[in-house]
Design a protein around this motif. Structure first.
Motif, mmCIF file in Angstrom:
data_model
loop_
_atom_site.group_PDB
_atom_site.id
_atom_site.type_symbol
_atom_site.label_atom_id
_atom_site.label_comp_id
_atom_site.label_asym_id
_atom_site.label_seq_id
_atom_site.Cartn_x
_atom_site.Cartn_y
_atom_site.Cartn_z
ATOM 1 N N UNK A 194 0.811 -1.203 0.000
ATOM 2 C CA UNK A 194 0.000 0.000 0.000
ATOM 3 C C UNK A 194 0.848 1.258 0.000
ATOM 4 N N UNK A 195 0.253 2.339 0.428
ATOM 5 C CA UNK A 195 0.964 3.618 0.482
ATOM 6 C C UNK A 195 2.065 3.543 1.522
ATOM 7 N N UNK A 196 3.269 3.947 1.141
ATOM 8 C CA UNK A 196 4.404 3.925 2.058
ATOM 9 C C UNK A 196 4.388 5.158 2.955
ATOM 10 N N UNK A 197 4.860 5.020 4.193
ATOM 11 C CA UNK A 197 4.880 6.164 5.110
ATOM 12 C C UNK A 197 6.083 7.075 4.893
ATOM 13 N N UNK A 198 6.806 6.870 3.801
ATOM 14 C CA UNK A 198 7.956 7.706 3.467
ATOM 15 C C UNK A 198 8.044 7.829 1.953
ATOM 16 N N UNK A 199 8.798 8.781 1.499
ATOM 17 C CA UNK A 199 8.869 9.088 0.067
ATOM 18 C C UNK A 199 9.929 8.248 -0.640
ATOM 19 N N UNK A 200 9.796 8.150 -1.956
ATOM 20 C CA UNK A 200 10.859 7.592 -2.788
ATOM 21 C C UNK A 200 11.955 8.640 -2.928
ATOM 22 N N UNK A 201 13.208 8.176 -3.194
ATOM 23 C CA UNK A 201 13.653 6.789 -3.354
ATOM 24 C C UNK A 201 13.676 6.039 -2.026
ATOM 25 N N UNK A 202 13.603 4.699 -2.125
ATOM 26 C CA UNK A 202 13.627 3.848 -0.937
ATOM 27 C C UNK A 202 14.723 2.802 -1.083
ATOM 28 N N UNK A 203 15.106 2.253 0.043
ATOM 29 C CA UNK A 203 16.082 1.166 0.089
ATOM 30 C C UNK A 203 15.315 -0.135 0.272
ATOM 31 N N UNK A 251 20.983 -7.783 -6.685
ATOM 32 C CA UNK A 251 21.970 -6.999 -5.963
ATOM 33 C C UNK A 251 21.872 -7.298 -4.470
ATOM 34 N N UNK A 252 22.894 -6.874 -3.757
ATOM 35 C CA UNK A 252 22.870 -7.022 -2.302
ATOM 36 C C UNK A 252 21.826 -6.089 -1.692
ATOM 37 N N UNK A 253 21.772 -4.863 -2.210
ATOM 38 C CA UNK A 253 20.830 -3.840 -1.756
ATOM 39 C C UNK A 253 20.277 -3.140 -2.998
ATOM 40 N N UNK A 254 18.987 -2.790 -2.972
ATOM 41 C CA UNK A 254 18.349 -2.129 -4.104
ATOM 42 C C UNK A 254 17.950 -0.697 -3.717
ATOM 43 N N UNK A 255 18.212 0.231 -4.631
ATOM 44 C CA UNK A 255 17.779 1.609 -4.453
ATOM 45 C C UNK A 255 16.701 1.893 -5.506
ATOM 46 N N UNK A 256 15.500 2.105 -5.052
ATOM 47 C CA UNK A 256 14.347 2.212 -5.942
ATOM 48 C C UNK A 256 13.891 3.663 -6.023
ATOM 49 N N UNK A 257 13.766 4.165 -7.257
ATOM 50 C CA UNK A 257 13.474 5.576 -7.464
ATOM 51 C C UNK A 257 11.987 5.901 -7.431
ATOM 52 N N UNK A 258 11.137 4.913 -7.746
ATOM 53 C CA UNK A 258 9.705 5.202 -7.786
ATOM 54 C C UNK A 258 8.925 3.893 -7.635
ATOM 55 N N UNK A 259 7.599 4.008 -7.647
ATOM 56 C CA UNK A 259 6.758 2.829 -7.436
ATOM 57 C C UNK A 259 6.856 1.840 -8.599
ATOM 58 N N UNK A 260 7.150 2.329 -9.791
ATOM 59 C CA UNK A 260 7.328 1.427 -10.934
ATOM 60 C C UNK A 260 8.511 0.490 -10.687
ATOM 61 N N UNK A 265 12.866 0.448 3.292
ATOM 62 C CA UNK A 265 13.237 1.441 4.292
ATOM 63 C C UNK A 265 13.367 2.825 3.684
ATOM 64 N N UNK A 266 13.050 3.800 4.504
ATOM 65 C CA UNK A 266 13.302 5.186 4.158
ATOM 66 C C UNK A 266 14.784 5.359 3.822
ATOM 67 N N UNK A 267 15.064 6.000 2.717
ATOM 68 C CA UNK A 267 16.455 6.272 2.352
ATOM 69 C C UNK A 267 16.938 7.490 3.137
ATOM 70 N N UNK A 268 17.896 7.259 4.021
ATOM 71 C CA UNK A 268 18.463 8.356 4.790
ATOM 72 C C UNK A 268 19.408 9.116 3.872
ATOM 73 N N UNK A 269 19.239 10.432 3.728
ATOM 74 C CA UNK A 269 20.121 11.195 2.830
ATOM 75 C C UNK A 269 21.575 11.120 3.273
ATOM 76 N N UNK A 270 22.462 11.501 2.362
ATOM 77 C CA UNK A 270 23.875 11.547 2.697
ATOM 78 C C UNK A 270 24.692 10.545 1.909
ATOM 79 N N UNK A 271 25.960 10.885 1.684
ATOM 80 C CA UNK A 271 26.847 9.993 0.937
ATOM 81 C C UNK A 271 27.508 8.993 1.880
#
Length: 428
Positions: A169-178, A196-205, A226-232
């Motif tokens: 359903x609707x996520x409680x946080x915005x894209x991108x997500x981990x 991949x070991x970890x996926x970074x998803x830009x949108x619902x598609x 998971x919510x993508x925490x900003x930062x490098x």
């Protein structure tokens, strides 16, 4: 909270520094690669031990190193590994103690599953199987942190166990997500394009595409979003801990990451770190280890949220971690904590915090390209001048190993040019 014991500047240790050639115990390790080599080096530096490494198809550095000898099991799988360990134990002098270590989640699970048999031959310090399963499951780990009011990224669990394609359903946080598997094993066993070991998803598609591919590939476990925490990469933190059989956390060390690896199979592994104290997070790590009755080494991944400077716990790995040499290189040889616990049955004065050093497996000039913050760049220059350690650069090794260390550095240059040619504000 135990007050930090500041470690002195690392001294040269090992047989050349006057250690007794025979310390009275043996060391056997399961696995290979950098994480195991760093452990064999630590035992060699501190006690002059030449460890026995049990590994199939071990790479050349393990065969060439003075820190270990390689024993290849005659059969594969858990049965072959168990038989090899029992065989090694049977060839040793009666009554002589031996430590059994590993540095891989699957190997920790193997030891925990076979603790009764292996415990007849080896001194073991790993968490029991229920604790391993609790911490290895990212969904359960999130619940544990919430119970102890420890900050984590917002998390949604997606469950494939019923065999149906799950609806999200609707996520409680915005894209991108981990997106990542709750437990690594079931995901590792499937074949899937773009795995991949970890996926970074830009949108619902992209999320729908990933869920479709997982279901089609036969994935039947849980995935966490998971919510993508900003930062490098420099927003990442690492904690290394040891909790002994008497329930004392005798080691709490931490570092701030400067650069992570970016190849698909190694994404997120630290390539360079500077040791730095994070007192609040070290105490939170102690709380989690005490709450689970943990025994042995642990490695904690944390990320700082630049929006509010909070430190978000990502996971606890039930092993010391691939980059454990940053602790030994800063003066707190990791071998000592297990030897004091398992061999001597005592707790040393706990170590909390380390002197500031640079740990790096990449050339310093390459590292400087990826550190964008002026203050961090200045700190990098200052600390690198004082002390830089690379686990592959062991002065006691021969010419071949020194050449291999240089080849590893150059190979990392090639990898970064291919997979992460320019630094970014997000790290990907």
């Amino acid at each position: 909270m135990v007050r930090p014991l500041r470690m002195p500047r690392p001294r040269r240790t090992g047989p050349s520094a006057g250690h007794t050639p025979d310390p009275g115990f043996d060391v056997v390790m399961i696995g290979s690669g950098l994480g195991i080599y760093a452990l064999t080096r630590a035992f060699h530096e501190e006690y002059g031990v030449v460890s026995t490494v049990v590994a199939a198809n071990a790479p050349a550095p393990m065969h060439r190193s003075i820190t270990c000898t390689v024993h290849e099991p005659s059969a594969g799988g858990d049965e072959g590994r168990l038989a090899a360990l029992v065989e090694i134990a049977g060839a040793r002098p009666a009554g002589r103690p031996a430590l059994l270590l590993c540095n891989n989640d699957a190997h920790v699970e193997f030891i925990a599953r076979h603790a009764e048999v292996l415990g007849e031959h080896y001194l073991i310090r790993v968490p029991d199987l229920p604790t391993v399963n609790l911490l290895a499951d990212k969904a359960s780990f999130a619940e544990l942190c919430q119970q102890h009011r420890i900050s984590i990224p917002e998390t949604v669990v997606v469950d494939f166990r019923a065999g149906q394609l799950p609806a999200v359903g609707e996520l409680p946080f915005d894209f991108p997500v981990v997106a990542k598997p709750a437990v690594g094993g079931p995901h590792a066993q499937i074949r899937m394009p773009g795995k991949k070991k970890v996926y970074f998803l830009q949108d619902r598609t992209e999320l729908k595409d990933l869920l479709d591919r997982l279901h089609t590939a036969g994935f039947r476990d849980r995935f966490v979003l998971q919510e993508l925490i900003p930062g490098d990469d420099t927003a990442m933190r690492s904690i290394t801990a040891y909790r002994d059989a008497r329930g004392t956390v005798s080691l709490l060390a931490s570092a701030t990451v400067l650069l992570e690896e970016h190849t698909p199979e190694a994404l997120g592994r630290p390539a360079a770190m500077i040791t730095k104290d994070f007192p609040e997070q070290l105490e939170q790590a102690r709380i989690l280890l005490d709450a689970t009755g943990y025994v042995g080494f642990a490695n904690v991944d944390i990320k700082e949220d630049p929006r509010d400077r909070s430190q978000r716990f990502l996971e606890i790995n039930p092993r010391i971690g691939r980059n454990n040499y940053y602790v030994t290189g800063a003066g707190a040889n990791v071998a000592r904590f297990m030897v004091e616990d398992a061999i001597h049955g005592r707790t040393p004065t706990p170590v909390v915090g380390l002197p500031s050093i640079l740990y790096s497996i990449v050339p310093t000039w390459l590292l400087r390209r990826y550190v964008l913050d002026p203050a961090q760049r200045a700190q990098l220059r200052e600390v690198a001048r004082r002390r830089t350690v690379n686990p592959w650069d062991y002065p006691a090794e021969g010419l071949w190993m020194r050449g291999y260390a240089q080849a590893v550095r150059l190979n990392h240059v090639r990898k970064f040019r291919k997979h992460y040619p320019k630094p970014s504000a997000t790290g990907f």
